[in-house]
Enzyme design. Structure first.
Site, mmCIF file in Angstrom:
data_model
loop_
_atom_site.group_PDB
_atom_site.id
_atom_site.type_symbol
_atom_site.label_atom_id
_atom_site.label_comp_id
_atom_site.label_asym_id
_atom_site.label_seq_id
_atom_site.Cartn_x
_atom_site.Cartn_y
_atom_site.Cartn_z
ATOM 1 N N PHE A 98 0.842 -1.197 0.000
ATOM 2 C CA PHE A 98 0.000 0.000 0.000
ATOM 3 C C PHE A 98 0.883 1.255 0.000
ATOM 4 C CE2 PHE A 98 -3.049 3.079 1.644
ATOM 5 C CZ PHE A 98 -4.202 2.712 0.979
ATOM 6 N N ASP A 124 1.991 -4.062 8.843
ATOM 7 C CA ASP A 124 0.776 -3.301 8.586
ATOM 8 C C ASP A 124 -0.370 -4.311 8.479
ATOM 9 O OD1 ASP A 124 -1.358 -1.891 7.502
ATOM 10 O OD2 ASP A 124 -0.079 -0.599 6.272
ATOM 11 N N TYR A 144 -11.342 1.110 10.506
ATOM 12 C CA TYR A 144 -12.565 1.219 9.696
ATOM 13 C C TYR A 144 -12.745 0.108 8.665
ATOM 14 C CZ TYR A 144 -9.133 3.530 6.671
ATOM 15 O OH TYR A 144 -8.017 3.820 5.937
ATOM 16 N N LYS A 145 -11.799 -0.830 8.576
ATOM 17 C CA LYS A 145 -11.943 -1.910 7.591
ATOM 18 C C LYS A 145 -12.667 -3.084 8.255
ATOM 19 C CE LYS A 145 -8.297 -0.096 4.689
ATOM 20 N NZ LYS A 145 -6.871 -0.033 4.396
ATOM 21 N N ARG A 169 -11.993 -6.043 -6.707
ATOM 22 C CA ARG A 169 -11.774 -6.703 -5.411
ATOM 23 C C ARG A 169 -13.095 -7.127 -4.780
ATOM 24 N NH1 ARG A 169 -8.069 -3.129 -1.507
ATOM 25 N NH2 ARG A 169 -9.963 -1.860 -1.537
HETATM 26 C C1 LIG Z 1 -6.210 1.163 4.164
HETATM 27 C C2 LIG Z 1 -4.729 1.074 4.350
HETATM 28 C C3 LIG Z 1 -4.030 2.119 4.967
HETATM 29 C C4 LIG Z 1 -4.746 3.396 5.324
HETATM 30 O O1 LIG Z 1 -3.960 4.258 6.070
HETATM 31 P P1 LIG Z 1 -4.604 5.541 6.767
HETATM 32 O O2 LIG Z 1 -3.423 6.385 7.055
HETATM 33 O O3 LIG Z 1 -5.274 5.071 8.015
HETATM 34 O O4 LIG Z 1 -5.561 6.175 5.817
HETATM 35 C C5 LIG Z 1 -2.680 1.938 5.196
HETATM 36 N N1 LIG Z 1 -2.047 0.787 4.834
HETATM 37 C C6 LIG Z 1 -2.705 -0.224 4.221
HETATM 38 C C7 LIG Z 1 -1.990 -1.475 3.854
HETATM 39 C C8 LIG Z 1 -4.065 -0.100 3.963
HETATM 40 O O5 LIG Z 1 -4.715 -1.081 3.336
#
Ligand SMILES: *Cc1c(COP(=O)(O)O)cnc(C)c1O
Length: 415
Positions: free
Chosen positions: A128, A200, A225-226, A374
């Site tokens: 990500f 992560d 939030y996921k 997805r």
């Molecule tokens: C959704 C996601 C994020 C989101 O990060 P925020 O800073 O909380 O917006 C970070 N890393 C991964 C791998 C994600 O899937």
């Protein structure tokens, strides 16, 4: 390892609610199938009432005393401990604060401080982007002598571990492919190299029983939030193994991470525990929504959720195959369940159109550039019926070429 006695077997035990009961706890739109809980988890039905109470009783009536009487001040740690149970962390190592991005900044800086003489942040290509962006920002701030981002293909990660690597940063479930990394193995390799590891867990917290303490992980971050269903913009969480607490040297040294914030002393001195990862005042309303949502996980073992998740993704892949859909769509997710998170990804050259046509037909999925559709499966509220509906819908969209519809050309700001 866990903060409270919980069933550990993958089968539903008599103490656990049935999956029908769990699904009933969510407010899901009538007549639609929601397969995007990996991006924004659905809302448990009891959350609005809890927020109403917080607004009317705690805020409007109890006012400022709520910091003490309603326990607002300890909410980041209380909620953190509840998430700790889901990720296999004993109490006192997880705190709900900030976003994943900000938490990565703090923990990477801490990791570099814990490994003086080493400057490399090692990560894998294709993770990500925010994780790398934050590392790039930190490298720019600290300068080349103190920090450098090294990004290699996942297959070369272990070979790239050398004496310069201070910390390895990796996502447990890849957001594009849904591939699940081998956490015990990569953690052991990083440690054998004298490096720290930062995981992560954005796409794995709540659906994978990863056992952070048991594996010996140093640091982790994840999303509220996921799959944890904390609501849009819910605070993220950060895990710091207790062996590093007390030496918590991170640069966002705000007053609420101070040993004694209400002494208002002139100089910063970190709190002894994970509280030192807190900088400023927590967003109580968002945090309370996340805390309330976590009630759904009470008395449910993550191993049970993992088993359910594997059932859903395996059934989905089998049905895609039977329907002949894997000839027109390329399966990007590993077929072996042990190597897969709770999502299945398909590549199709008209991926955007396919996604929009499916949403139009009532099956909510999402799209990731350049061509990925997805399908996220939440073991708390998705069912085998949802799987069947999704396959039928995709089959029709492909067969009738709905993805070519002119209505689906426009691409908004958020995909
Ligand atoms: C959704 C996601 C994020 C989101 O990060 P925020 O800073 O909380 O917006 C970070 N890393 C991964 C791998 C994600 O899937």
């Amino acid at each position: 390892m866990t903060s409270s006695a919980q069933p550990t077997s993958g089968k539903l035990t008599s103490a656990e609610p049935s999956f029908e009961t769990l699904r009933e706890r969510f407010d899901l739109p009538e007549g639609r199938v929601y397969l995007d809980g990996n991006s924004l988890g659905a809302m448990p039905r009891h959350v609005p009432q809890r927020i109403q109470d917080l607004l009317h009783q705690q805020w409007a009536t109890d006012l400022i005393s709520s910091w003490n009487t309603n326990g607002w001040i300890d909410l980041p740690q209380r909620t953190g401990n509840r998430i700790g149970r889901l990720v296999g962390a004993a109490p006192g190592q997880v705190i709900c604060v900030d976003s994943v991005s900000v938490n990565i900044f703090k923990l990477l800086a801490l990791a570099l401080n814990l490994r003086p003489g080493r400057k490399v942040i090692l990560t894998a290509e294709g993770d990500f982007p925010t994780d790398s962006y934050i590392a790039q920002g930190l490298a720019q701030l600290l300068g080349q002598e103190r920090c450098e981002l090294r990004r290699v293909p996942m297959t070369e990660l272990e070979a790239a571990m050398d004496d310069d690597v201070a910390v390895v940063m990796l996502t447990q479930v890849n957001y594009r492919t849904g591939e699940l990394a081998d956490m015990p193995r990569v953690t052991a390799s990083a440690h054998a190299n004298g490096s720290l590891i930062l995981w992560d867990l954005a796409h794995s917290a709540g659906v994978i029983d990863m056992g952070l303490d048991a594996v010996g992980v140093d640091m982790a971050v994840g999303c509220g939030y996921k799959f944890l269903n904390g609501g849009p913009g819910a605070p993220a969480f950060a895990y710091l193994n207790s062996r590093y607490q007390g030496q918590l040297d991170q640069p966002l040294s705000g007053w609420l991470g101070h040993r004694d914030p209400f002494a208002f002393s002139a100089d910063y001195e970190p709190a002894p525990g994970v509280a030192a990862l807190q900088a400023g005042t927590p967003p109580i309303i968002s945090l309370a929504a996340l805390d309330a949502s976590l009630d759904v996980f009470d008395n449910v073992a993550v191993a049970t959720l993992r088993e359910r998740s594997v059932l859903l993704t395996s059934t989905f892949i089998d049905r895609l195959e039977q329907a002949g859909l894997l000839k027109t769509c390329k399966l990007l997710t590993p077929r072996m369940a042990e190597r897969r998170g709770s999502q299945v990804s398909l590549a199709h050259e008209q991926g955007w159109g396919v996604t929009q046509a499916m949403i139009d037909a009532g099956v909510i999925v999402d799209f990731r550039a350049p061509n990925i559709v997805r399908f996220g499966f939440s073991p708390l509220y998705n069912t085998v019926d949802d799987v069947e509906t999704a396959v039928d819908c995709l089959e029709k969209v492909i067969r009738e070429e709905h993805f070519l519809d002119a209505r689906f050309v426009h691409r908004p700001k958020v995909t």
